[in-house]
Write a protein that holds these residues in place. Structure first.
Motif, PDB file in Angstrom:
ATOM      1  N   LYS A 312      35.088  27.984 122.661  1.00 42.25           N
ATOM      2  CA  LYS A 312      36.070  27.877 121.586  1.00 42.25           C
ATOM      3  C   LYS A 312      35.903  28.870 120.675  1.00 42.25           C
ATOM      4  O   LYS A 312      35.038  29.642 120.366  1.00 42.25           O
ATOM      5  CB  LYS A 312      35.796  26.311 120.990  1.00 42.25           C
ATOM      6  N   LEU A 313      37.140  29.299 120.296  1.00 38.37           N
ATOM      7  CA  LEU A 313      37.444  30.460 119.518  1.00 38.37           C
ATOM      8  C   LEU A 313      38.162  30.213 118.234  1.00 38.37           C
ATOM      9  O   LEU A 313      39.350  29.600 118.625  1.00 38.37           O
ATOM     10  CB  LEU A 313      37.910  31.735 120.016  1.00 38.37           C
ATOM     11  N   HIS A 314      37.931  30.429 117.049  1.00 40.51           N
ATOM     12  CA  HIS A 314      38.662  30.313 115.763  1.00 40.51           C
ATOM     13  C   HIS A 314      38.927  31.511 115.135  1.00 40.51           C
ATOM     14  O   HIS A 314      37.875  31.993 114.758  1.00 40.51           O
ATOM     15  CB  HIS A 314      37.851  28.909 115.008  1.00 40.51           C
ATOM     16  N   ILE A 315      40.161  32.014 114.779  1.00 34.75           N
ATOM     17  CA  ILE A 315      40.354  33.168 114.224  1.00 34.75           C
ATOM     18  C   ILE A 315      41.109  32.825 112.755  1.00 34.75           C
ATOM     19  O   ILE A 315      41.958  32.311 112.956  1.00 34.75           O
ATOM     20  CB  ILE A 315      41.107  34.183 115.126  1.00 34.75           C
ATOM     21  N   VAL A 316      40.405  33.372 111.847  1.00 35.58           N
ATOM     22  CA  VAL A 316      41.020  33.359 110.573  1.00 35.58           C
ATOM     23  C   VAL A 316      41.503  34.426 110.208  1.00 35.58           C
ATOM     24  O   VAL A 316      40.636  35.572 110.103  1.00 35.58           O
ATOM     25  CB  VAL A 316      40.051  32.740 109.397  1.00 35.58           C
ATOM     26  N   HIS A 317      42.834  34.778 110.145  1.00 38.44           N
ATOM     27  CA  HIS A 317      43.354  35.974 110.052  1.00 38.44           C
ATOM     28  C   HIS A 317      44.329  36.132 108.813  1.00 38.44           C
ATOM     29  O   HIS A 317      45.089  35.361 108.288  1.00 38.44           O
ATOM     30  CB  HIS A 317      44.433  36.363 111.227  1.00 38.44           C
ATOM     31  N   TYR A 318      43.793  37.096 107.828  1.00 42.13           N
ATOM     32  CA  TYR A 318      44.435  37.226 106.562  1.00 42.13           C
ATOM     33  C   TYR A 318      45.505  38.006 106.814  1.00 42.13           C
ATOM     34  O   TYR A 318      45.465  39.357 107.096  1.00 42.13           O
ATOM     35  CB  TYR A 318      43.455  37.946 105.675  1.00 42.13           C
ATOM     36  N   GLY A 319      46.836  37.544 106.473  1.00 42.97           N
ATOM     37  CA  GLY A 319      48.071  38.347 106.808  1.00 42.97           C
ATOM     38  C   GLY A 319      48.441  38.218 108.066  1.00 42.97           C
ATOM     39  O   GLY A 319      48.547  39.289 109.037  1.00 42.97           O
ATOM     40  N   VAL A 320      48.998  37.194 108.615  1.00 40.26           N
ATOM     41  CA  VAL A 320      49.316  37.125 110.054  1.00 40.26           C
ATOM     42  C   VAL A 320      50.406  37.911 110.555  1.00 40.26           C
ATOM     43  O   VAL A 320      50.669  38.433 111.584  1.00 40.26           O
ATOM     44  CB  VAL A 320      49.332  35.473 110.493  1.00 40.26           C
ATOM     45  N   ASN A 321      51.557  37.915 109.306  1.00 40.34           N
ATOM     46  CA  ASN A 321      52.792  38.629 109.641  1.00 40.34           C
ATOM     47  C   ASN A 321      53.549  37.990 110.834  1.00 40.34           C
ATOM     48  O   ASN A 321      53.672  37.203 110.975  1.00 40.34           O
ATOM     49  CB  ASN A 321      52.687  40.275 109.619  1.00 40.34           C
ATOM     50  N   ASP A 322      53.899  39.206 111.781  1.00 34.87           N
ATOM     51  CA  ASP A 322      54.674  38.715 112.939  1.00 34.87           C
ATOM     52  C   ASP A 322      53.810  38.221 114.079  1.00 34.87           C
ATOM     53  O   ASP A 322      54.282  38.037 115.247  1.00 34.87           O
ATOM     54  CB  ASP A 322      55.394  39.949 113.553  1.00 34.87           C
ATOM     55  N   GLY A 323      52.448  38.436 113.889  1.00 35.61           N
ATOM     56  CA  GLY A 323      51.566  38.097 115.081  1.00 35.61           C
ATOM     57  C   GLY A 323      51.480  39.140 116.270  1.00 35.61           C
ATOM     58  O   GLY A 323      51.065  38.899 117.291  1.00 35.61           O
ATOM     59  N   HIS A 324      51.748  40.432 116.023  1.00 40.96           N
ATOM     60  CA  HIS A 324      51.894  41.435 116.995  1.00 40.96           C
ATOM     61  C   HIS A 324      50.645  41.715 117.808  1.00 40.96           C
ATOM     62  O   HIS A 324      50.518  42.389 118.482  1.00 40.96           O
ATOM     63  CB  HIS A 324      52.522  42.573 116.571  1.00 40.96           C
TER      64      HIS A 324
END
Length: 588
Positions: A312-324
């Motif tokens: 299992k992997l959980h990614i907390v991304h600050y500023g997902v934007n367009d997800g590129h």
């Protein structure tokens, strides 16, 4: 005697001395035997052949002569009239005439090269084999920034000449290329005085700094004058310096008018209206510039290594934007031995002017969900629309069985600093404290390395000018000028950031990057521990730069930071962190 104040008076008391008159007598006889007449005086000239008529020179010569010289009776067939006594005034007049006659004879031996010799027989300042800057200004390069006031006629001449210098810099300044073409340009350039030359060769960087100083002092008259000069030689489709000057001038003008926030808002709204074109520009930028691509690879490879052997992997991304960033990682995970893990992505996006973060997050969710289905990766997406500092660890539904990874690619540059939060904890410390409470296996921290967050406008302007000069020079070197995608990236990315830095203050100034060393100290104060760089990842990225990108791109290590830059200037810095008290099981 030469240092005394009454030197002129003391000199002329010797003009009637008998020995002086005796020494001058042979020269007078030579002049008399050469047959000098008044017509000779009128026709003499110090200009080389081909430099127009001699009327001006004759007037200049006659201005040196006493009034009685113009009397025809003064000369009789090249000899002095006997009734006139020989005086010191007469001898001085003869010496002056001898000087101008000698200059006329000497001018016949001067070379002429289609106007490349000036009226004193020196090499013209526009000679293609010489340095016009040094010829006029000497060794004082700082004098280049001197601005002088001229009359309207000289002002027009200056404008025309500076146009030639800006529009044809290689032909006018480098002394290389087609010689005939350079001579053609030189013939178009009128000769001006050295003071005017100083003004017209003033470089745009210097004019921008002077204009920023005028704006800081609220000197509207000087600001308008300097902006007029800058705009005359700047345009968004010119070379790197002209493009930078164009956008920086817009920022200075908006700051002086108090419309910086409105202009920044309008550019942001226009950016979203052309999202398709912006994505095309993004891919072009990725292909020619290594910064963003290397940062994504650095982040994805560290995340991939962190989830090795886990389900299992959980990614907390600050500023997902367009997800590129994430399709590449999903593809890697899909091909992992033992099958892909379950992936949960939480994107935290701050509200921004002119944007609809909820709509943007929904588009990113649809795009990434489609990619995950194609790759066969179990995937969940959640968006949190809030200020970064308002999101706490308990809001993220952290599961102890998951490998938690926190990712930030340059988004923390928009966090407010302590300059606006005197009585409370500043947002940067709040976000870092939240990350420590999450206890992530890896916190990937990519930062813009810039020192243009100063509260003092002039200091901030200078630092921003140096940083964006490197950015525009990089675009100039790697992409052709006529490329529409280059124009799009420069306008919607670089110019937008520069405008906010220059024209906005207080909470309206959202662009606040700082040096990577400052981030390092701040991360440590928040209870985070820096991890060593993975040597395999570093070697892969260095090899990628060597094989795929321009030689002026720089990738180096400083301690536990991976530095990316252009021509020696560090523009971005990458690092990995974890909570200082993280357990060994979380780091597996």
């Amino acid at each position: 005697m030469l240092m005394e104040e009454d030197i002129v008076d003391k000199f002329y008391q010797y003009t009637d001395h008998p020995k002086l008159l005796q020494a001058e007598q042979p020269f007078a006889e030579i002049l008399s035997s050469s047959g000098i007449t008044s017509s000779d005086v009128q026709e003499s000239s110090i200009l080389p052949p081909g430099y127009g008529n001699h009327t001006g020179t004759a007037s200049m010569v006659s201005g040196f002569l006493p009034d009685e010289v113009h009397n025809p009776a003064f000369f009789l067939n090249g000899t002095v009239a006997p009734e006139e006594p020989i005086s010191s005034t007469y001898m001085s007049m003869l010496s002056s005439m001898a000087f101008f006659k000698g200059m006329e004879e000497a001018s016949r031996f001067l070379p002429t090269h289609d106007g490349l010799v000036d009226d004193r027989g020196r090499q013209n300042m526009f000679d293609i084999d010489g340095d016009p800057m040094e010829a006029c200004l000497g060794r004082s390069s700082k004098e280049i920034e001197v601005l002088v006031h001229t009359d309207s006629k000289e002002e027009d001449t200056t404008v025309e000449m500076s146009d030639l210098l800006i529009l044809y810099p290689s032909e006018m300044m480098k002394g290389r290329g087609d010689k005939a073409a350079q001579q053609s340009i030189c013939r178009k350039a009128p000769r001006v005085r050295c003071s005017a030359w100083q003004m017209m060769v003033a470089d745009l960087d210097t004019l921008l700094i002077r204009c920023a100083e005028a704006v800081a002092n609220s000197d509207r008259r000087r600001t308008d004058d300097l902006l007029k000069r800058i705009k005359r030689h700047s345009l968004p489709t010119g070379d790197a310096t002209q493009r930078l000057a164009h956008y920086f001038a817009e920022g200075l003008e908006a700051r002086m008018a108090g419309t910086g926030w409105q202009l920044y808002h309008s550019i942001t709204a226009a950016k979203r209206a052309s999202i398709v074109e912006l994505l095309k520009g993004y891919h072009q930028y990725m292909a020619t510039c290594c910064f963003l691509k290397l940062s994504i690879h650095f982040s994805n490879k560290n995340i991939y290594n962190a989830v090795a052997g886990r389900k299992k992997l959980h990614i907390v991304h600050y500023g997902v934007n367009d997800g590129h960033q994430w399709p590449e990682l999903l593809r890697w995970l899909a091909g992992r031995e033992g099958g892909p893990p379950e992936v949960r992505l939480t994107g935290i996006t701050s509200p921004q002017p002119g944007l609809c973060p909820a709509k943007q997050a929904e588009e990113a969710k649809c795009r990434l969900s489609y990619c995950a289905r194609q790759f066969g990766v179990p995937f969940k997406f959640r968006a949190i629309i809030a200020r970064l500092e308002d999101v706490h660890a308990e809001d993220l539904d952290i599961d102890p069985e998951e490998v938690l990874v926190v990712n930030n690619l340059f988004h923390f540059r928009t966090l407010l600093d302590e300059s606006l939060t005197f009585d409370t904890v500043n947002p940067r410390d709040l976000v870092l404290n939240t990350i420590r409470e999450m206890r992530p296996a890896v916190f990937v921290h990519a930062t813009v390395n810039g020192s243009y967050s100063s509260a003092f406008f002039k200091t901030r302007f200078r630092e921003a000018l140096h940083n964006f000069t490197a950015q525009f020079d990089m675009m100039e070197t790697t992409m052709p000028r006529g490329n529409s995608k280059r124009l799009l990236v420069e306008r919607d990315v670089f110019a937008r950031c520069a405008l906010n830095i220059i024209a906005c203050e207080g909470s309206d100034r959202v662009e606040r990057p700082q040096n990577y060393k400052e981030w390092q100290a701040q991360n440590r104060r928040a209870g985070l521990r820096q991890l060593p760089l993975d040597p395999d990842i570093v070697e892969i990225l260095k090899e990628q730069v060597r094989e795929q990108y321009h030689r002026h791109f720089v990738i180096n290590e400083d301690g536990r930071w991976l530095l990316l830059g252009w021509k020696g200037r560090v523009l971005y810095a990458l690092s990995t962190w974890t909570a200082d008290d993280a357990s060994a099981s979380q780091l597996a």
